[in-house]
Design a protein around this motif. Structure first.
Motif, mmCIF file in Angstrom:
data_model
loop_
_atom_site.group_PDB
_atom_site.id
_atom_site.type_symbol
_atom_site.label_atom_id
_atom_site.label_comp_id
_atom_site.label_asym_id
_atom_site.label_seq_id
_atom_site.Cartn_x
_atom_site.Cartn_y
_atom_site.Cartn_z
ATOM 1 N N GLY A 34 102.879 -25.770 -26.972
ATOM 2 C CA GLY A 34 102.864 -26.849 -27.789
ATOM 3 C C GLY A 34 102.570 -28.014 -27.065
ATOM 4 O O GLY A 34 102.449 -29.294 -27.930
ATOM 5 N N TYR A 35 102.677 -28.482 -25.986
ATOM 6 C CA TYR A 35 102.550 -29.725 -25.380
ATOM 7 C C TYR A 35 101.536 -29.918 -24.546
ATOM 8 O O TYR A 35 101.496 -30.859 -24.286
ATOM 9 C CB TYR A 35 104.075 -30.049 -24.824
ATOM 10 C CG TYR A 35 105.332 -30.025 -25.593
ATOM 11 C CD1 TYR A 35 105.641 -31.241 -26.193
ATOM 12 C CD2 TYR A 35 105.887 -28.813 -26.094
ATOM 13 C CE1 TYR A 35 106.927 -31.248 -26.849
ATOM 14 C CE2 TYR A 35 107.133 -28.995 -26.911
ATOM 15 C CZ TYR A 35 107.476 -30.253 -27.446
ATOM 16 O OH TYR A 35 108.549 -30.418 -27.956
ATOM 17 N N SER A 36 101.110 -29.177 -23.878
ATOM 18 C CA SER A 36 99.986 -29.121 -22.724
ATOM 19 C C SER A 36 98.981 -29.913 -23.130
ATOM 20 O O SER A 36 98.362 -29.191 -24.117
ATOM 21 C CB SER A 36 99.984 -27.559 -22.102
ATOM 22 O OG SER A 36 98.871 -27.794 -21.144
ATOM 23 N N ASP A 37 98.502 -30.939 -22.370
ATOM 24 C CA ASP A 37 97.100 -31.398 -22.695
ATOM 25 C C ASP A 37 96.176 -30.201 -22.369
ATOM 26 O O ASP A 37 95.020 -30.187 -22.923
ATOM 27 C CB ASP A 37 96.840 -32.642 -22.019
ATOM 28 C CG ASP A 37 97.515 -33.767 -22.941
ATOM 29 O OD1 ASP A 37 97.867 -33.565 -24.145
ATOM 30 O OD2 ASP A 37 97.733 -34.779 -22.386
ATOM 31 N N PHE A 38 96.304 -29.517 -21.217
ATOM 32 C CA PHE A 38 95.431 -28.648 -20.624
ATOM 33 C C PHE A 38 95.089 -27.582 -21.531
ATOM 34 O O PHE A 38 93.877 -27.217 -21.635
ATOM 35 C CB PHE A 38 96.276 -28.174 -19.265
ATOM 36 C CG PHE A 38 95.130 -27.194 -18.459
ATOM 37 C CD1 PHE A 38 93.699 -28.128 -17.980
ATOM 38 C CD2 PHE A 38 94.985 -25.830 -18.445
ATOM 39 C CE1 PHE A 38 92.770 -27.054 -17.391
ATOM 40 C CE2 PHE A 38 94.214 -24.963 -17.681
ATOM 41 C CZ PHE A 38 93.065 -25.723 -17.205
ATOM 42 N N SER A 39 96.183 -26.979 -22.099
ATOM 43 C CA SER A 39 95.999 -25.976 -23.069
ATOM 44 C C SER A 39 94.925 -26.329 -24.199
ATOM 45 O O SER A 39 94.111 -25.680 -24.794
ATOM 46 C CB SER A 39 97.120 -25.232 -23.498
ATOM 47 O OG SER A 39 97.923 -24.687 -22.570
ATOM 48 N N SER A 86 86.627 -48.657 -9.605
ATOM 49 C CA SER A 86 86.197 -48.027 -8.483
ATOM 50 C C SER A 86 87.121 -47.193 -7.888
ATOM 51 O O SER A 86 87.022 -46.490 -6.767
ATOM 52 C CB SER A 86 85.942 -49.168 -7.337
ATOM 53 O OG SER A 86 84.937 -49.972 -7.676
ATOM 54 N N LYS A 87 87.886 -46.511 -8.839
ATOM 55 C CA LYS A 87 88.953 -45.418 -8.630
ATOM 56 C C LYS A 87 88.481 -44.063 -8.939
ATOM 57 O O LYS A 87 87.471 -44.170 -9.982
ATOM 58 C CB LYS A 87 90.347 -45.640 -9.024
ATOM 59 C CG LYS A 87 91.220 -46.752 -8.675
ATOM 60 C CD LYS A 87 92.552 -47.114 -9.314
ATOM 61 C CE LYS A 87 93.202 -48.092 -8.469
ATOM 62 N NZ LYS A 87 94.513 -48.321 -9.413
ATOM 63 N N THR A 88 88.850 -42.923 -8.308
ATOM 64 C CA THR A 88 88.306 -41.734 -8.729
ATOM 65 C C THR A 88 89.271 -41.229 -9.709
ATOM 66 O O THR A 88 90.340 -41.290 -9.652
ATOM 67 C CB THR A 88 88.640 -40.761 -7.204
ATOM 68 O OG1 THR A 88 87.722 -41.214 -6.138
ATOM 69 C CG2 THR A 88 88.029 -39.248 -7.760
ATOM 70 N N ARG A 89 88.561 -40.787 -10.926
ATOM 71 C CA ARG A 89 89.403 -40.151 -12.059
ATOM 72 C C ARG A 89 88.630 -39.010 -12.322
ATOM 73 O O ARG A 89 87.805 -38.331 -11.891
ATOM 74 C CB ARG A 89 89.068 -41.339 -13.153
ATOM 75 C CG ARG A 89 89.530 -42.728 -12.791
ATOM 76 C CD ARG A 89 89.657 -43.575 -13.983
ATOM 77 N NE ARG A 89 90.825 -42.965 -14.823
ATOM 78 C CZ ARG A 89 91.196 -43.947 -16.059
ATOM 79 N NH1 ARG A 89 90.374 -45.064 -16.404
ATOM 80 N NH2 ARG A 89 92.296 -43.504 -16.602
ATOM 81 N N GLU A 90 89.439 -38.122 -13.149
ATOM 82 C CA GLU A 90 89.056 -37.079 -13.758
ATOM 83 C C GLU A 90 88.847 -37.029 -15.178
ATOM 84 O O GLU A 90 89.533 -37.604 -15.850
ATOM 85 C CB GLU A 90 90.132 -35.825 -13.477
ATOM 86 C CG GLU A 90 90.053 -34.441 -13.843
ATOM 87 C CD GLU A 90 91.129 -33.354 -13.475
ATOM 88 O OE1 GLU A 90 90.606 -32.327 -13.088
ATOM 89 O OE2 GLU A 90 92.073 -33.792 -13.510
ATOM 90 N N PHE A 91 87.531 -36.454 -15.517
ATOM 91 C CA PHE A 91 87.171 -36.314 -17.066
ATOM 92 C C PHE A 91 87.897 -35.019 -17.420
ATOM 93 O O PHE A 91 87.847 -34.106 -16.910
ATOM 94 C CB PHE A 91 85.688 -36.479 -17.292
ATOM 95 C CG PHE A 91 84.919 -35.556 -16.609
ATOM 96 C CD1 PHE A 91 84.597 -34.300 -17.121
ATOM 97 C CD2 PHE A 91 84.193 -35.691 -15.289
ATOM 98 C CE1 PHE A 91 83.764 -33.316 -16.584
ATOM 99 C CE2 PHE A 91 83.358 -34.758 -14.834
ATOM 100 C CZ PHE A 91 83.282 -33.662 -15.334
ATOM 101 N N ASP A 92 87.827 -34.881 -18.965
ATOM 102 C CA ASP A 92 88.192 -33.769 -19.412
ATOM 103 C C ASP A 92 87.138 -32.834 -19.689
ATOM 104 O O ASP A 92 87.010 -31.660 -19.066
ATOM 105 C CB ASP A 92 88.922 -34.093 -20.757
ATOM 106 C CG ASP A 92 90.381 -34.351 -20.645
ATOM 107 O OD1 ASP A 92 90.930 -34.773 -19.711
ATOM 108 O OD2 ASP A 92 90.888 -34.967 -21.837
#
Length: 295
Positions: free
Chosen positions: A20-25, A53-59
């Motif tokens: 119910g809470y996980s963004d990843f799911s 200029s920072k490394t980030r992660e896209f969905d």
């Protein structure tokens, strides 16, 4: 961070979080939706944020090719709870906000007398589709303010815009790299094909957790808040495509805030055939934009 209980976390707690809470799911649900709709997807990669200029992660990044049309989607997912939904305040869209950009990409011609000036000629030209031809039409409701709304334990109303705004910013930052990829569409393919390309930015939330409310130009509320599956918010963000010597600029005029159902309707209704893609690539709008280029 909220103060935690001292009790050890159990497997049941992990299962409650994952269900119910996980963004990843939630991301995986959206990823499966896009792939099952025929889009090619990247999931959870890294990029350099052009602003920091920072490394980030896209969905998720997705691309759909249909004939000579190519649409790229930058998608960020937020698994918000039903006790803290998003409310978007809308006004009628002004004519200055009624546009969407597409890029026409092909190999540049050689210079006179056989001189190859390709490195100085941009592969891409930007066409601005405006007003009645645009995907975003004048006077339609357009989002201007977003907030998550809930009720505190003491009964008072609580609001916060930081989580949605963060996702909004991430999908726009991710869009920069997608815009850069446009420049090489068709490069090395047989026959030097010409592509019409677009980049769209999405923030996705679960069904039932997106609301909108409409105002007129004078700030008078014209309707009660209602649940919606899609709401377009104006941003007017520009990105460079190409090289320092040969480049063009393409704008993302709006961020699409959608529910799971809203995203499914978008990819199902607009992307499957060349005919359905006329909403994004209208022939009359493209002709009018070409005419403005040569005038």
């Amino acid at each position: 961070m909220a103060k935690l209980k001292s009790d050890p976390v159990q497997a049941s707690d992990f299962l409650e979080y994952l269900s119910g809470y996980s963004d990843f799911s939630f991301e995986l649900t959206i990823l499966n939706l896009l792939r099952s709709s025929g889009l090619e997807c990247e999931h959870g990669g890294l990029y350099e944020d052009p602003a920091t200029s920072k490394t980030r992660e896209f969905d998720i990044r997705a691309v759909h090719v249909n004939g000579h049309y190519k649409v790229r989607l930058a998608v960020e997912c937020k698994n918000i709870r039903d006790n803290f939904p998003v409310l978007i305040s809308c006004v009628p869209r002004h004519e200055s906000e009624s546009y969407n950009d597409i890029a026409v990409v092909s190999e540049p011609p050689s210079g006179p007398r056989g001189l190859d000036l390709g490195m100085y000629r941009s592969r891409a030209r930007t066409l601005r589709i405006e007003y009645a031809h645009a995907f975003y039409r004048p006077n339609e409701p357009v989002g201007k303010s977003t907030a998550q709304i809930g009720r505190s334990l003491d009964g008072s109303i609580s609001s916060n815009d930081s989580e949605i705004y963060e996702k909004w910013g991430q999908c726009l930052s991710s869009s920069q790299e997608l815009a850069e990829r446009i420049y090489w569409d068709g490069d090395g393919e047989p026959g030097n094909p010409r592509y019409l390309s677009a980049v769209l930015a999405f923030v996705v939330v679960p069904d039932g957790r997106l609301w909108s409310v409409e105002y007129d130009h004078d700030g008078n509320r014209t309707a009660e808040p209602k649940r919606v599956n899609r709401c377009s918010c104006y941003v007017g963000k520009s990105y460079r495509i190409g090289t320092k010597l040969a480049s063009a600029t393409v704008s993302i005029s709006h961020v699409e805030v959608v529910t799971t159902t809203g995203l499914r309707e978008f990819v199902t209704n607009l992307l499957p055939t060349e005919g359905s893609m006329d909403a994004l690539f209208p022939k009359e709008g493209i002709q009018a934009a070409f005419q403005r280029l040569i005038e």
